[in-house]
Design a protein around this motif. Structure first.
Motif, PDB file in Angstrom:
ATOM      1  N   SER A 227       0.831  -1.020   0.124  1.00 56.35           N
ATOM      2  CA  SER A 227      -0.111  -0.015  -0.120  1.00 56.35           C
ATOM      3  C   SER A 227       0.818   1.379  -0.052  1.00 56.35           C
ATOM      4  O   SER A 227       1.950   1.276   0.462  1.00 56.35           O
ATOM      5  CB  SER A 227      -0.832  -0.106   1.285  1.00 56.35           C
ATOM      6  N   PHE A 228       0.073   2.364  -0.561  1.00 60.90           N
ATOM      7  CA  PHE A 228       1.075   3.618  -0.524  1.00 60.90           C
ATOM      8  C   PHE A 228       1.207   3.999   0.854  1.00 60.90           C
ATOM      9  O   PHE A 228       2.209   4.938   1.147  1.00 60.90           O
ATOM     10  CB  PHE A 228       0.305   4.519  -1.208  1.00 60.90           C
ATOM     11  N   TYR A 229       0.592   3.521   1.885  1.00 59.29           N
ATOM     12  CA  TYR A 229       0.755   3.980   3.326  1.00 59.29           C
ATOM     13  C   TYR A 229       1.692   3.348   4.121  1.00 59.29           C
ATOM     14  O   TYR A 229       1.873   3.687   5.258  1.00 59.29           O
ATOM     15  CB  TYR A 229      -0.648   4.376   4.070  1.00 59.29           C
ATOM     16  N   TYR A 230       2.227   2.051   3.561  1.00 60.92           N
ATOM     17  CA  TYR A 230       3.075   1.207   4.210  1.00 60.92           C
ATOM     18  C   TYR A 230       4.030   0.897   3.412  1.00 60.92           C
ATOM     19  O   TYR A 230       4.205   0.631   2.496  1.00 60.92           O
ATOM     20  CB  TYR A 230       2.173  -0.125   4.513  1.00 60.92           C
ATOM     21  N   GLN A 231       5.291   1.119   4.307  1.00 59.31           N
ATOM     22  CA  GLN A 231       6.640   1.188   3.532  1.00 59.31           C
ATOM     23  C   GLN A 231       7.089  -0.311   3.181  1.00 59.31           C
ATOM     24  O   GLN A 231       7.793  -0.385   2.069  1.00 59.31           O
ATOM     25  CB  GLN A 231       7.839   1.938   4.468  1.00 59.31           C
ATOM     26  N   ASN A 290      -5.276   7.249  -2.995  1.00 59.65           N
ATOM     27  CA  ASN A 290      -6.326   7.638  -2.257  1.00 59.65           C
ATOM     28  C   ASN A 290      -6.909   8.930  -3.033  1.00 59.65           C
ATOM     29  O   ASN A 290      -6.283  10.062  -2.732  1.00 59.65           O
ATOM     30  CB  ASN A 290      -6.166   7.712  -0.817  1.00 59.65           C
ATOM     31  N   TRP A 295     -10.754   5.434  -4.991  1.00 59.04           N
ATOM     32  CA  TRP A 295      -9.444   4.846  -4.706  1.00 59.04           C
ATOM     33  C   TRP A 295      -9.104   3.979  -5.708  1.00 59.04           C
ATOM     34  O   TRP A 295     -10.002   3.416  -6.580  1.00 59.04           O
ATOM     35  CB  TRP A 295      -9.490   4.393  -3.207  1.00 59.04           C
ATOM     36  N   PHE A 383      -9.463   2.580   5.605  1.00 55.58           N
ATOM     37  CA  PHE A 383      -8.139   2.022   5.176  1.00 55.58           C
ATOM     38  C   PHE A 383      -7.658   1.258   6.566  1.00 55.58           C
ATOM     39  O   PHE A 383      -6.565   0.583   6.408  1.00 55.58           O
ATOM     40  CB  PHE A 383      -7.025   2.792   4.932  1.00 55.58           C
ATOM     41  N   LYS A 384      -8.470   1.367   7.537  1.00 55.87           N
ATOM     42  CA  LYS A 384      -8.030   0.547   9.008  1.00 55.87           C
ATOM     43  C   LYS A 384      -8.174  -0.765   8.755  1.00 55.87           C
ATOM     44  O   LYS A 384      -9.182  -1.432   7.838  1.00 55.87           O
ATOM     45  CB  LYS A 384      -8.878   1.201  10.182  1.00 55.87           C
ATOM     46  N   LEU A 411      -2.054   1.314   8.735  1.00 58.91           N
ATOM     47  CA  LEU A 411      -2.069   2.545   8.723  1.00 58.91           C
ATOM     48  C   LEU A 411      -0.924   3.135   9.736  1.00 58.91           C
ATOM     49  O   LEU A 411      -0.847   2.458  10.908  1.00 58.91           O
ATOM     50  CB  LEU A 411      -3.207   3.298   9.187  1.00 58.91           C
ATOM     51  N   PRO A 412      -0.398   4.008   9.431  1.00 54.37           N
ATOM     52  CA  PRO A 412       0.594   4.692  10.096  1.00 54.37           C
ATOM     53  C   PRO A 412      -0.002   5.390  11.745  1.00 54.37           C
ATOM     54  O   PRO A 412      -1.078   5.827  11.458  1.00 54.37           O
ATOM     55  CB  PRO A 412       1.757   5.624   9.435  1.00 54.37           C
ATOM     56  N   SER A 414      -0.862   8.148  13.811  1.00 54.93           N
ATOM     57  CA  SER A 414      -0.926   9.520  13.412  1.00 54.93           C
ATOM     58  C   SER A 414      -1.284  10.385  14.648  1.00 54.93           C
ATOM     59  O   SER A 414      -2.052  10.347  15.251  1.00 54.93           O
ATOM     60  CB  SER A 414      -2.141   9.827  12.415  1.00 54.93           C
TER      61      SER A 414
END
Length: 442
Positions: A227-231, A290, A295, A383-384, A411-412, A414
């Motif tokens: 995912s774009f939000y997870y490295q 997103n 999406w 996204f959770k 998700l990081p 936040s």
């Protein structure tokens, strides 16, 4: 109490068994089956003409090369005098008919029939024949999911003269099991452009169903996620398709092509590129972008099998947001709704003909990919907790091994989100504290 627990255990086992696609019933294609239909067209003492039809009634499972090989047991000592559209693999011992001017086509008690290859002589062809036993799925190609052939059947001199339907059918494709034929309503045939209908003297049907466990005890594909939000990339689970006994080709080595069997009637065993999962096929699901109301997802299918090109491949994906697919790029797409549109969370993807309908063997070009744009369902979208990832994925009708939900991209954490969610409480406590302090000062 013990008896109640035993009863609950038995019920649980039964429910799991009947709902699992590996045991012959697929909840994503509950009516999927292959039908072997026998139509008795003409019948006279000692001689009968029949038409046999093999019809693939499955939404996404197809029969690929080397194709079907239909076999059965005759009830008595029947022989096949002539065939059109197919042939038996062996003639057998026809010495009982040595005095006849022509020998039968096949005298085996259990004949094995194969479809004729494309380009067969016209005088041997019938409608829906001559594709080498390949049957497409109903969704991908509704015009080529049927095979047919005709036979003239005779009896030995000491056998009954009436026609008897054979038994113990086998379609010769791994994973399928067939029941015995049962009598159904006679088939009606349309002639003279639909102005006249004729019908068979009698019709029987045998049903064959698929079980992934019967086909192979090891899975054939696996799924990785990103995912774009997870490295990090979440890889396929280790040894998804077995590790101990599976040969593999290391990077830089040439596959052992010359060591493999090259019988066109037999499927070549997979020899995969060495990997942590050891699967012939890997499916990668990447949550790419997103947007405000949409999406975007990228799906890539990679072939690790050095011995096989996958023709007419397909993917089946289960995800709750597939009911809101807006656009699919470079793949064909069909929504699967087996329960009369009451549930619309399953979709089927397959390649565009002459463009990417063949997944080539392992290598630089051994992959196909697409992107799909989905509209957000604001009541459910998040996204959770891995919601954006598929619940199930099947490749060519076989279930793929998914990563553990505990390993899904997260998700990081936040600080802004946590602070915003707690700000009303903090404000309230601040007001109360100031009010109490003011009272103490008075």
């Amino acid at each position: 109490m013990g008896a109640m627990l035993n009863l609950m255990l038995v019920v649980t086992v039964i429910l799991v068994t009947i709902s699992s696609p590996t045991h012959g019933y697929d909840p994503l294609d509950p009516f999927g089956k292959i039908i072997i239909k026998w139509d008795l067209l003409l019948s006279s003492p000692g001689r009968h003409s029949v038409q046999v039809t093999v019809e693939n009634m499955q939404e996404y499972r197809h029969v690929e090369k080397p194709g079907w090989k239909l076999s059965w047991h005759w009830l008595n000592k029947e022989v096949i005098w002539d065939m059109r559209g197919a042939e038996t693999t062996e003639q057998g011992n026809c010495s009982a008919f040595a005095s006849s001017s022509n020998l039968p086509h096949c005298c085996l008690h259990r004949p094995t029939i194969v479809d004729l290859l494309p380009g067969a002589p016209y005088n041997l062809q019938v409608s829906n024949c001559c594709r080498g036993g390949v049957l497409t799925s109903m969704s991908q190609d509704h015009a080529h999911h049927v095979s047919s052939f005709t036979m003239d059947i005779g009896s030995s001199p000491d056998d009954p003269e009436e026609f008897n339907i054979p038994y113990n059918f086998d379609i010769g494709v791994p994973g399928y099991s067939c029941d015995n034929a049962t009598s159904v309503s006679p088939t009606k045939f349309s002639t003279d452009k639909g102005r006249r209908k004729t019908q068979a003297l009698a019709t029987w049907e045998a049903v064959c169903v698929y079980s992934q466990f019967r086909s192979s005890q090891s899975p054939k594909c696996c799924v990785s996620l990103s995912s774009f939000y997870y490295q990090n990339i979440v890889p396929c689970p280790t040894c998804s398709c077995g590790c101990s006994s599976s040969p593999c080709v290391k990077k830089g080595e040439l596959p052992p092509y010359l060591e493999q069997k090259h019988d066109i009637e037999e499927e070549v065993s997979p020899v995969v590129t060495c990997s942590n999962h050891m699967c012939p096929i890997r499916i990668h699901w990447h949550v790419k972008v997103n947007y405000r109301e949409y999406w975007r997802v990228k799906i890539t299918a990679t072939n690790f099998n050095t011995m096989k090109n996958y023709s007419n491949w397909n993917l089946v994906v289960l995800h709750p947001n597939l009911k809101s697919v807006q656009q699919v790029f470079s793949f064909n797409y069909k929504s699967l709704t087996p329960y009369q549109n009451s549930i619309n969370d399953t979709g089927m993807f397959w390649g565009v003909q002459f463009y990417n309908d063949v997944l080539l063997q392992a290598g630089k070009i051994g992959n196909v990919q697409t992107e799909l744009l989905l509209k957000k369902d604001m009541g459910n979208f998040t996204f959770k907790e891995g919601w954006a990832f598929p619940r199930r994925i099947l490749f060519n009708g076989d279930e793929c091994v998914m990563p553990s939900p505990d390993d899904y991209p997260r998700l990081p954490i936040s600080a802004s989100a946590s602070s915003s969610s707690s700000s009303p409480v903090i404000s309230f406590l601040t007001v109360v504290f100031c009010f109490l302090l003011q009272l103490l000062l008075l």
